[in-house]
Design a protein around this motif. Sequence first.
Motif, PDB file in Angstrom:
ATOM      1  N   LEU A  74       0.832  -1.017   0.006  1.00 19.45           N
ATOM      2  CA  LEU A  74       0.101  -0.105  -0.105  1.00 19.45           C
ATOM      3  C   LEU A  74       0.776   1.077   0.032  1.00 19.45           C
ATOM      4  CD1 LEU A  74      -2.812   1.295   0.388  1.00 19.45           C
ATOM      5  CD2 LEU A  74      -2.559   1.408   2.952  1.00 19.45           C
ATOM      6  N   GLU A  75       0.779   2.049  -1.067  1.00 21.73           N
ATOM      7  CA  GLU A  75       1.404   3.319  -1.041  1.00 21.73           C
ATOM      8  C   GLU A  75       0.630   4.444  -0.736  1.00 21.73           C
ATOM      9  OE1 GLU A  75       3.148   5.242  -4.796  1.00 21.73           O
ATOM     10  OE2 GLU A  75       4.582   3.520  -4.003  1.00 21.73           O
ATOM     11  N   LEU A  76       0.980   5.211   0.216  1.00 20.87           N
ATOM     12  CA  LEU A  76       0.182   6.726   0.511  1.00 20.87           C
ATOM     13  C   LEU A  76       0.791   7.629  -0.012  1.00 20.87           C
ATOM     14  CD1 LEU A  76       0.483   6.075   4.626  1.00 20.87           C
ATOM     15  CD2 LEU A  76      -1.251   5.238   3.057  1.00 20.87           C
ATOM     16  N   SER A  77      -0.259   8.091  -1.154  1.00 21.39           N
ATOM     17  CA  SER A  77       0.295   8.864  -2.274  1.00 21.39           C
ATOM     18  C   SER A  77      -0.106  10.336  -2.528  1.00 21.39           C
ATOM     19  CB  SER A  77       0.141   8.095  -3.455  1.00 21.39           C
ATOM     20  OG  SER A  77      -1.060   7.779  -3.782  1.00 21.39           O
ATOM     21  N   SER A  78      -0.457  10.806  -1.388  1.00 23.20           N
ATOM     22  CA  SER A  78      -0.955  12.446  -1.344  1.00 23.20           C
ATOM     23  C   SER A  78       0.307  13.356  -1.864  1.00 23.20           C
ATOM     24  CB  SER A  78      -1.387  12.785  -0.019  1.00 23.20           C
ATOM     25  OG  SER A  78      -2.662  11.800   0.389  1.00 23.20           O
ATOM     26  N   PHE A  79       0.068  14.444  -1.780  1.00 21.26           N
ATOM     27  CA  PHE A  79       1.167  15.480  -2.080  1.00 21.26           C
ATOM     28  C   PHE A  79       2.208  15.554  -1.022  1.00 21.26           C
ATOM     29  CE2 PHE A  79      -2.398  17.940  -4.554  1.00 21.26           C
ATOM     30  CZ  PHE A  79      -1.760  17.307  -5.779  1.00 21.26           C
ATOM     31  N   ASN A  80       1.671  15.462   0.207  1.00 20.04           N
ATOM     32  CA  ASN A  80       2.550  15.296   1.341  1.00 20.04           C
ATOM     33  C   ASN A  80       1.804  14.542   2.252  1.00 20.04           C
ATOM     34  OD1 ASN A  80       4.758  17.209   1.083  1.00 20.04           O
ATOM     35  ND2 ASN A  80       3.081  18.577   0.510  1.00 20.04           N
ATOM     36  N   PHE A  81       1.957  13.255   2.384  1.00 24.10           N
ATOM     37  CA  PHE A  81       1.290  12.325   3.134  1.00 24.10           C
ATOM     38  C   PHE A  81       1.184  12.559   4.568  1.00 24.10           C
ATOM     39  CE2 PHE A  81       4.700  10.179   4.791  1.00 24.10           C
ATOM     40  CZ  PHE A  81       4.339   9.467   6.028  1.00 24.10           C
ATOM     41  N   ASN A  82       2.440  13.023   5.103  1.00 22.67           N
ATOM     42  CA  ASN A  82       2.566  13.291   6.650  1.00 22.67           C
ATOM     43  C   ASN A  82       1.693  14.925   7.014  1.00 22.67           C
ATOM     44  OD1 ASN A  82       4.439  15.413   5.736  1.00 22.67           O
ATOM     45  ND2 ASN A  82       6.254  14.647   6.996  1.00 22.67           N
ATOM     46  N   ALA A  83       1.105  15.400   6.146  1.00 25.21           N
ATOM     47  CA  ALA A  83       0.396  16.483   6.575  1.00 25.21           C
ATOM     48  C   ALA A  83      -1.020  16.145   7.101  1.00 25.21           C
ATOM     49  CB  ALA A  83      -0.159  17.513   5.290  1.00 25.21           C
ATOM     50  N   HIS A  84      -1.307  14.761   6.979  1.00 22.56           N
ATOM     51  CA  HIS A  84      -2.746  14.506   7.783  1.00 22.56           C
ATOM     52  C   HIS A  84      -2.355  14.289   9.035  1.00 22.56           C
ATOM     53  CE1 HIS A  84      -6.262  11.924   8.610  1.00 22.56           C
ATOM     54  NE2 HIS A  84      -6.398  11.996   7.256  1.00 22.56           N
TER      55      HIS A  84
END
Length: 564
Positions: A285-295
């Motif tokens: 599973l790849e977390l692929s948002s612009f910046n995943f750690n902004a969540h």
Amino acid sequence: LDALYLAHSERDFQNPVWEASKGRFLITRLSPFRDVERSTPHLVLYRDLRSAMPDAYLDFSFFPQGRDRATLSGLGLPWLHGVASGRPAADFDCILVSNAYVLELVNLIPALRASGIGATRLARANGGPLVVLGGSNAFASASLHEYPRGDAHGDSVVDAVFFGEGEGWIGRLGPLLADAALLFGPGRSAALDRAAEQVEGLWPTHAPRPVRQARALNLGFPAADQPVLAGTEAGTVRLETTLGCPGFCSFCFEGWERKPYRERRLADLAAEARRLKLATGAHTLELSSFNFNAHSDVSSQFTALGGPYLRVNAMSQRADILAAVPGLAELEAAAGKRSYTLGVEGLSARMRSYYNKELERTSLDAAVSAILKGTPRELKFFYILSGFETDADLDEFAGDLERFEALRRASGKSPAMLVSAGRLQRLPFTPLAYERLFLDDDAYTSATRRMRSEAEARGWTFRSPEDLDEYRLGQVLALAPRGCHALLGELADAGVTYDRGLSKGAWQTAVRVLTRERMLDDAFLGRKGRDYPFPYPFVEPSVSRDYLYRRFEDAADFRQSPSC
């Protein structure tokens, strides 16, 4: 065997019988499959359309790589064809083009011509599929269109452009496009006008009209499952945990185009992760948002989402958040992350302020230290060269590298250390679109030479900026001065394509057109005023042009300051 293969492929795509389908859509990427296999826009389009149109026939097509182009042309076969159906693009009602970056635009006219399809809207006036373009580069796609002449709008390579986030809107747009594709001439134009009245973000190219950038209708996920395409990435699925970007970096599309920033709930993400596992059998599973750690629930993502998977890959992330969230680096290391890229962007605090990159030296050092507590295999630092760098900026860069090297030695770890650099692309609808352009290498040579020297003196690897001709052509096409439509046509006439690089002689061909059309004048190359006539003046973006210009003035003040 061919019939059995195609029947199996059609089941994978949940397609009805071709003759009984209600709308036939070819979702097209302008790069070869090997280069876009890791991206998801074609899958997003598929799922949204399939959820709304269970009776539609959906297929994918990818720009063929060089060897395949030669083979297809030699056999008299079209370049664009469905991977599930094997049918030529000309058989489809609608071609949905997902455009990821500006140099891909070079491929659209050659691909249409080599597929027996008229390469402009007027050439398809009496027959041919409807061609609609969207994607992350839509706001920089103005080179596809002629400028208006008097009351008549010029021709265009495409019939319509979609600006903004397609989630939810694509499903609404599909049936309207299917209806419009059955018509030609004024009837097709009228149908597209009706579609634009119902779908935010859609611009039919036959006439300028006010268009408001679309935002995703909801944060949920489409009901339809995605097909699994055979390839090296078949065992990986990608999950977008957020929409938009919370940052306002002055050079970046996402920071200005994708507003507001929104997060998906952890419970919804967990349900979607389980569903993707069941539908695809993926092991990663790849977390692929612009910046995943902004969540806001970033630390919980690894445990809440990763249960069904062998590994969870955390992709793009902000260095300042990595430094600020206790234990985040340790979680990433425990999940198997071994390669890190830190987007430092500016060589100095002054240049980071120019880019509005909110990254302090202390945060950068803390991020490097946190990474080195794990077992990193590779640590990369990415920088952007604007052409305005000074010796003082480069001295600060050298000092940063010395600190990073000291941290590496103190950790007792020995990851590969890399520095890479790219030239600043002035993108429309961002503050730095107004900035002066440097299309020759003189502005970058000394900085590149010094960066290489500093990196290699410490035993690090240095990766140079991209090919200069690619940068030049990409920059011209991105801001699209008057005449770019002719430029794309003449590049296609010269046999130019982009496939991990431009065809030889592409820039020389471009220079002849640019010189003849007087496109590289002082107004285009110099610093631009508030009222500079950028393309797409009728599009209403998420952030007003007045505010973009004020932020450019702020950036210019930082650039002119000797220090920050």
